[in-house]
Design an enzyme around this catalytic site. Structure first.
Site, mmCIF file in Angstrom:
data_model
loop_
_atom_site.group_PDB
_atom_site.id
_atom_site.type_symbol
_atom_site.label_atom_id
_atom_site.label_comp_id
_atom_site.label_asym_id
_atom_site.label_seq_id
_atom_site.Cartn_x
_atom_site.Cartn_y
_atom_site.Cartn_z
ATOM 1 N N SER A 83 8.769 19.852 9.061
ATOM 2 C CA SER A 83 9.966 19.066 9.376
ATOM 3 C C SER A 83 10.996 19.908 10.129
ATOM 4 O O SER A 83 11.072 21.125 9.981
ATOM 5 C CB SER A 83 10.616 18.526 8.100
ATOM 6 O OG SER A 83 9.688 17.828 7.314
HETATM 7 N N1 SAH Z 1 7.424 19.132 3.656
HETATM 8 C C1 SAH Z 1 6.578 19.501 4.773
HETATM 9 C C2 SAH Z 1 6.481 18.387 5.784
HETATM 10 C C3 SAH Z 1 5.059 18.137 6.132
HETATM 11 S S1 SAH Z 1 4.690 16.670 7.003
HETATM 12 C C4 SAH Z 1 7.014 20.800 5.383
HETATM 13 O O1 SAH Z 1 8.111 21.283 5.066
HETATM 14 O O2 SAH Z 1 6.263 21.376 6.163
HETATM 15 C C5 SAH Z 1 4.203 15.588 5.705
HETATM 16 C C6 SAH Z 1 2.980 15.933 4.913
HETATM 17 O O3 SAH Z 1 2.736 14.843 4.027
HETATM 18 C C7 SAH Z 1 1.694 16.100 5.711
HETATM 19 O O4 SAH Z 1 1.154 17.369 5.476
HETATM 20 C C8 SAH Z 1 0.782 14.996 5.172
HETATM 21 O O5 SAH Z 1 -0.582 15.382 5.103
HETATM 22 C C9 SAH Z 1 1.355 14.760 3.793
HETATM 23 N N2 SAH Z 1 1.041 13.466 3.180
HETATM 24 C C10 SAH Z 1 0.916 12.251 3.775
HETATM 25 N N3 SAH Z 1 0.599 11.308 2.870
HETATM 26 C C11 SAH Z 1 0.540 11.934 1.653
HETATM 27 C C12 SAH Z 1 0.261 11.505 0.322
HETATM 28 N N4 SAH Z 1 -0.027 10.239 0.019
HETATM 29 N N5 SAH Z 1 0.295 12.419 -0.664
HETATM 30 C C13 SAH Z 1 0.584 13.724 -0.403
HETATM 31 N N6 SAH Z 1 0.829 14.187 0.840
HETATM 32 C C14 SAH Z 1 0.820 13.313 1.854
#
Ligand code: SAH
Length: 218
Positions: free
Chosen positions: A67
């Protein structure tokens, strides 16, 4: 609680990121301090590490993104707004950056990632940086982490199309869930506060996150 072993590489560019966040109306000193302690360049691929302190989301692997710093800062401000939570659940570990920022501020951080190949490197980063208060696992965030519930706060760093109301069962009374809701064209950041009988809802503005998807990828 500051984790040991965090390298000071790019400290100057990191401080420039903090100054930029201040100009973008992030005022909570606890958030700015936490973000100045976390080396964001260690959460992206080495090839992109020179861009780690720009205010932009960057690709990690498997089509996901880390993010944007402003979004992490804003989410964290909202999390700390009333009281500092003791126990928080994040859905969407991704690179682990948001969890690491939370780990600077909150006693117990739990984080769930659906793509197993992202959970492992994130876990390695937490260990290498000396965090002892962050636990992560591969799982479907829609199911939450029942054995560790209830939480003071649940945050989603990926966007479901509709509010997953069943997760609110894993919140303490007075607890809040902060999440983007919507599709790829329009999403809104929402805070839901769990009251004695029902929930109140606050809208926090438009955002963009990758979608929250069902099921686990091994
Ligand atoms: N908090 C992260 C943002 C990553 S983007 C950071 O700081 O880097 C969002 C993430 O959510 C992705 O890696 C994606 O694979 C995950 N995601 C999507 N659906 C999900 C679910 N149902 N359960 C857990 N993770 C999920």
């Amino acid at each position: 609680m500051s984790p040991v072993g965090i390298g000071m590489t790019s400290e100057r560019t990191r401080l420039r990121m903090i100054e930029r966040l201040r100009q973008q109306n992030i005022n909570d000193e606890r958030v700015l301090m936490a973000m100045s302690n976390v080396p964001r360049h260690l959460f992206v691929d080495e090839a992109l590490s020179h861009r780690a302190y720009e205010d932009t989301a960057l690709p990690i692997s498997h089509g996901q993104t880390i993010s944007q710093p402003w979004v992490v800062a804003r989410m964290t401000e909202v999390i700390l707004q009333d009281d500092v939570p003791e126990k928080i659940l994040e859905l969407g570990t991704g690179s682990g950056y948001q969890a690491a920022v939370l780990g600077q501020l909150i006693d117990q951080v739990f984080s769930i990632e659906r793509i197993d190949k992202l959970t492992k490197p994130a876990r390695r980063r937490f260990i290498n940086m000396g965090y002892r208060n962050i636990r992560c696992k591969t799982g479907d965030g829609f199911e939450g982490w029942a054995s560790e519930a209830p939480f003071d706060v649940i945050i989603c760093t990926a966007a479901p199309e509709k509010i997953p109301y069943s997760l609110l069962d894993q919140l303490k009374e007075g607890g809040k869930m902060i999440l983007p809701v919507g599709d790829k064209d329009k999403q809104e950041l929402i805070a839901l506060i769990k009251g004695e009988d029902g929930f109140s809802q606050e809208k926090l503005g438009e955002v963009f996150f990758v979608p929250l998807l069902e099921g686990v990828v091994r």
